[in-house]
Design a protein around this motif. Structure first.
Motif, PDB file in Angstrom:
ATOM      1  N   GLY A 294      88.637  11.948  94.450  1.00 33.97           N
ATOM      2  CA  GLY A 294      89.683  12.959  94.333  1.00 33.97           C
ATOM      3  C   GLY A 294      91.076  12.427  94.622  1.00 33.97           C
ATOM      4  N   THR A 295      91.209  11.099  94.752  1.00 30.37           N
ATOM      5  CA  THR A 295      92.521  10.497  94.994  1.00 30.37           C
ATOM      6  C   THR A 295      92.697   9.278  94.106  1.00 30.37           C
ATOM      7  OG1 THR A 295      91.740   9.002  96.754  1.00 30.37           O
ATOM      8  CG2 THR A 295      92.480  11.191  97.437  1.00 30.37           C
ATOM      9  N   LEU A 296      93.924   8.927  93.819  1.00 31.90           N
ATOM     10  CA  LEU A 296      94.262   7.688  93.108  1.00 31.90           C
ATOM     11  C   LEU A 296      93.477   7.498  91.810  1.00 31.90           C
ATOM     12  CD1 LEU A 296      94.354   5.379  96.252  1.00 31.90           C
ATOM     13  CD2 LEU A 296      96.310   6.424  95.091  1.00 31.90           C
ATOM     14  N   GLY A 297      93.237   8.597  91.094  1.00 29.19           N
ATOM     15  CA  GLY A 297      92.548   8.520  89.816  1.00 29.19           C
ATOM     16  C   GLY A 297      91.038   8.440  89.892  1.00 29.19           C
ATOM     17  N   ILE A 298      90.474   8.521  91.088  1.00 31.34           N
ATOM     18  CA  ILE A 298      89.017   8.518  91.234  1.00 31.34           C
ATOM     19  C   ILE A 298      88.531   9.959  91.113  1.00 31.34           C
ATOM     20  CG2 ILE A 298      87.067   8.004  92.742  1.00 31.34           C
ATOM     21  CD1 ILE A 298      88.820   5.844  94.052  1.00 31.34           C
ATOM     22  N   PRO A 299      87.631  10.238  90.147  1.00 31.06           N
ATOM     23  CA  PRO A 299      87.156  11.616  89.972  1.00 31.06           C
ATOM     24  C   PRO A 299      86.408  12.127  91.208  1.00 31.06           C
ATOM     25  CG  PRO A 299      86.278  10.140  88.267  1.00 31.06           C
ATOM     26  CD  PRO A 299      87.021   9.307  89.240  1.00 31.06           C
ATOM     27  N   GLY A 300      86.413  13.435  91.361  1.00 30.43           N
ATOM     28  CA  GLY A 300      85.690  14.072  92.460  1.00 30.43           C
ATOM     29  C   GLY A 300      86.570  15.058  93.199  1.00 30.43           C
ATOM     30  N   LYS A 301      85.967  15.695  94.191  1.00 29.12           N
ATOM     31  CA  LYS A 301      86.708  16.653  95.018  1.00 29.12           C
ATOM     32  C   LYS A 301      87.574  15.883  96.006  1.00 29.12           C
ATOM     33  CE  LYS A 301      83.264  19.136  96.675  1.00 29.12           C
ATOM     34  NZ  LYS A 301      82.525  20.213  97.345  1.00 29.12           N
ATOM     35  N   GLY A 302      88.795  16.340  96.194  1.00 31.79           N
ATOM     36  CA  GLY A 302      89.675  15.704  97.162  1.00 31.79           C
ATOM     37  C   GLY A 302      89.329  16.125  98.583  1.00 31.79           C
ATOM     38  N   PRO A 303      89.838  15.410  99.566  1.00 22.66           N
ATOM     39  CA  PRO A 303      89.609  15.764 100.973  1.00 22.66           C
ATOM     40  C   PRO A 303      90.136  17.166 101.267  1.00 22.66           C
ATOM     41  CG  PRO A 303      90.607  13.593 100.780  1.00 22.66           C
ATOM     42  CD  PRO A 303      90.652  14.212  99.421  1.00 22.66           C
ATOM     43  N   ARG A 304      89.473  17.858 102.199  1.00 23.17           N
ATOM     44  CA  ARG A 304      89.838  19.247 102.493  1.00 23.17           C
ATOM     45  C   ARG A 304      89.421  19.622 103.901  1.00 23.17           C
ATOM     46  NH1 ARG A 304      85.953  17.564  99.687  1.00 23.17           N
ATOM     47  NH2 ARG A 304      83.871  18.271 100.107  1.00 23.17           N
ATOM     48  N   LEU A 305      90.067  20.655 104.423  1.00 26.86           N
ATOM     49  CA  LEU A 305      89.689  21.229 105.711  1.00 26.86           C
ATOM     50  C   LEU A 305      88.851  22.475 105.463  1.00 26.86           C
ATOM     51  CD1 LEU A 305      92.970  21.040 107.818  1.00 26.86           C
ATOM     52  CD2 LEU A 305      90.835  19.839 108.256  1.00 26.86           C
ATOM     53  N   THR A 306      87.755  22.626 106.205  1.00 24.16           N
ATOM     54  CA  THR A 306      86.948  23.836 106.100  1.00 24.16           C
ATOM     55  C   THR A 306      87.588  24.920 106.956  1.00 24.16           C
ATOM     56  OG1 THR A 306      85.557  23.330 108.002  1.00 24.16           O
ATOM     57  CG2 THR A 306      84.864  22.427 105.852  1.00 24.16           C
ATOM     58  N   ASP A 307      87.099  26.150 106.813  1.00 28.66           N
ATOM     59  CA  ASP A 307      87.596  27.257 107.636  1.00 28.66           C
ATOM     60  C   ASP A 307      87.374  26.982 109.121  1.00 28.66           C
ATOM     61  OD1 ASP A 307      88.437  28.593 105.404  1.00 28.66           O
ATOM     62  OD2 ASP A 307      86.655  29.871 105.268  1.00 28.66           O
ATOM     63  N   ALA A 308      86.364  26.190 109.428  1.00 28.31           N
ATOM     64  CA  ALA A 308      86.062  25.855 110.823  1.00 28.31           C
ATOM     65  C   ALA A 308      86.942  24.708 111.340  1.00 28.31           C
ATOM     66  CB  ALA A 308      84.594  25.479 110.960  1.00 28.31           C
ATOM     67  N   GLY A 309      87.823  24.178 110.497  1.00 33.00           N
ATOM     68  CA  GLY A 309      88.703  23.103 110.924  1.00 33.00           C
ATOM     69  C   GLY A 309      88.054  21.732 110.902  1.00 33.00           C
ATOM     70  N   VAL A 310      87.054  21.546 110.059  1.00 30.02           N
ATOM     71  CA  VAL A 310      86.383  20.254 109.909  1.00 30.02           C
ATOM     72  C   VAL A 310      86.916  19.585 108.651  1.00 30.02           C
ATOM     73  CG1 VAL A 310      84.149  19.129 109.537  1.00 30.02           C
ATOM     74  CG2 VAL A 310      84.319  21.095 111.073  1.00 30.02           C
ATOM     75  N   LEU A 311      87.260  18.314 108.748  1.00 29.07           N
ATOM     76  CA  LEU A 311      87.745  17.561 107.605  1.00 29.07           C
ATOM     77  C   LEU A 311      86.553  17.038 106.815  1.00 29.07           C
ATOM     78  CD1 LEU A 311      89.903  16.109 105.929  1.00 29.07           C
ATOM     79  CD2 LEU A 311      89.971  14.333 107.698  1.00 29.07           C
ATOM     80  N   GLU A 312      86.481  17.409 105.544  1.00 29.65           N
ATOM     81  CA  GLU A 312      85.403  16.955 104.667  1.00 29.65           C
ATOM     82  C   GLU A 312      85.977  16.114 103.535  1.00 29.65           C
ATOM     83  OE1 GLU A 312      82.113  20.538 105.037  1.00 29.65           O
ATOM     84  OE2 GLU A 312      83.292  20.402 103.196  1.00 29.65           O
ATOM     85  N   PHE A 313      85.244  15.066 103.144  1.00 28.89           N
ATOM     86  CA  PHE A 313      85.659  14.196 102.049  1.00 28.89           C
ATOM     87  C   PHE A 313      84.457  13.413 101.562  1.00 28.89           C
ATOM     88  CE2 PHE A 313      86.140  12.005 106.027  1.00 28.89           C
ATOM     89  CZ  PHE A 313      85.645  10.738 105.796  1.00 28.89           C
TER      90      PHE A 313
END
Length: 183
Positions: free
Chosen positions: A152-171
């Motif tokens: 999800g960054t720099l042209g690499i397909p996929g979901k980008g990094p994100r914060l969940t409602d619980a405040g956990v960083l997922e990537f």
């Protein structure tokens, strides 16, 4: 005419910092929406990590914990920051060491994530080899001196990094299931 040219040259030489502008990373909001975090590049080797509230700055630290191109994530209490480094310089084998089994993976032993407090003190870090198995490392995009590892960054397909409602960083590192970092 000569005086104008001389004056312009003098200004360029005498005050280069006045001509340089601050550059800031994209501000990212905490999961609860109360805080946002960003870094500001204020000049050569000078940076400022900022935690902001709706009504203005909450705190700032004069430290360089990344670049304006890295990804910053704020905790729900505004006290901590995770930084993901999507483009990192390849690691090098330790000097003077003979080549041993596994030393060919020195390029992958680089820090790709770090957590900092309000003073800029590093609390914890993650290396690429902690997030991926040796077999999965073949998915990493290697360039001459850098590597790209984050979907999800720099042209690499996929979901980008994100914060969940619980405040956990997922990537997702390339070719790997979802990783989670907690504050």
């Amino acid at each position: 005419m000569r005086l104008t040219v001389a004056l312009a040259l003098l200004l360029c030489v005498a005050a280069p910092s006045a001509l340089a502008e601050e550059r800031a990373s994209r501000a990212r909001v905490s999961a609860n929406g109360l805080y946002s975090v960003r870094t500001v590049d204020v000049g050569v080797g000078k940076c400022r990590l900022e935690m902001l509230k709706e009504n203005g700055p909450l705190w700032s630290a004069d430290v360089c914990v990344g670049t304006v191109d890295d990804l910053y994530f704020a905790s729900n209490d505004g006290e901590k920051v995770w930084v993901l480094y999507p483009l990192v310089e390849k690691g090098k084998p330790p000097p003077g060491k003979k080549k041993t089994k596994g030393s060919g993976l020195a390029w992958a032993r680089v820090m790709v994530a770090a957590q900092f407090d309000r003073t800029g003190q590093k609390l914890q870090e993650r290396r690429l080899t902690e997030l991926m198995t040796t077999k999965q490392l073949s998915e990493v995009r290697q360039m001459a001196h850098h590597l790209k590892w984050l979907e999800g960054t720099l042209g690499i397909p996929g979901k980008g990094p994100r914060l969940t409602d619980a405040g956990v960083l997922e990537f997702e590192p390339v070719g790997v299931k979802t990783q989670r970092l907690t504050f």
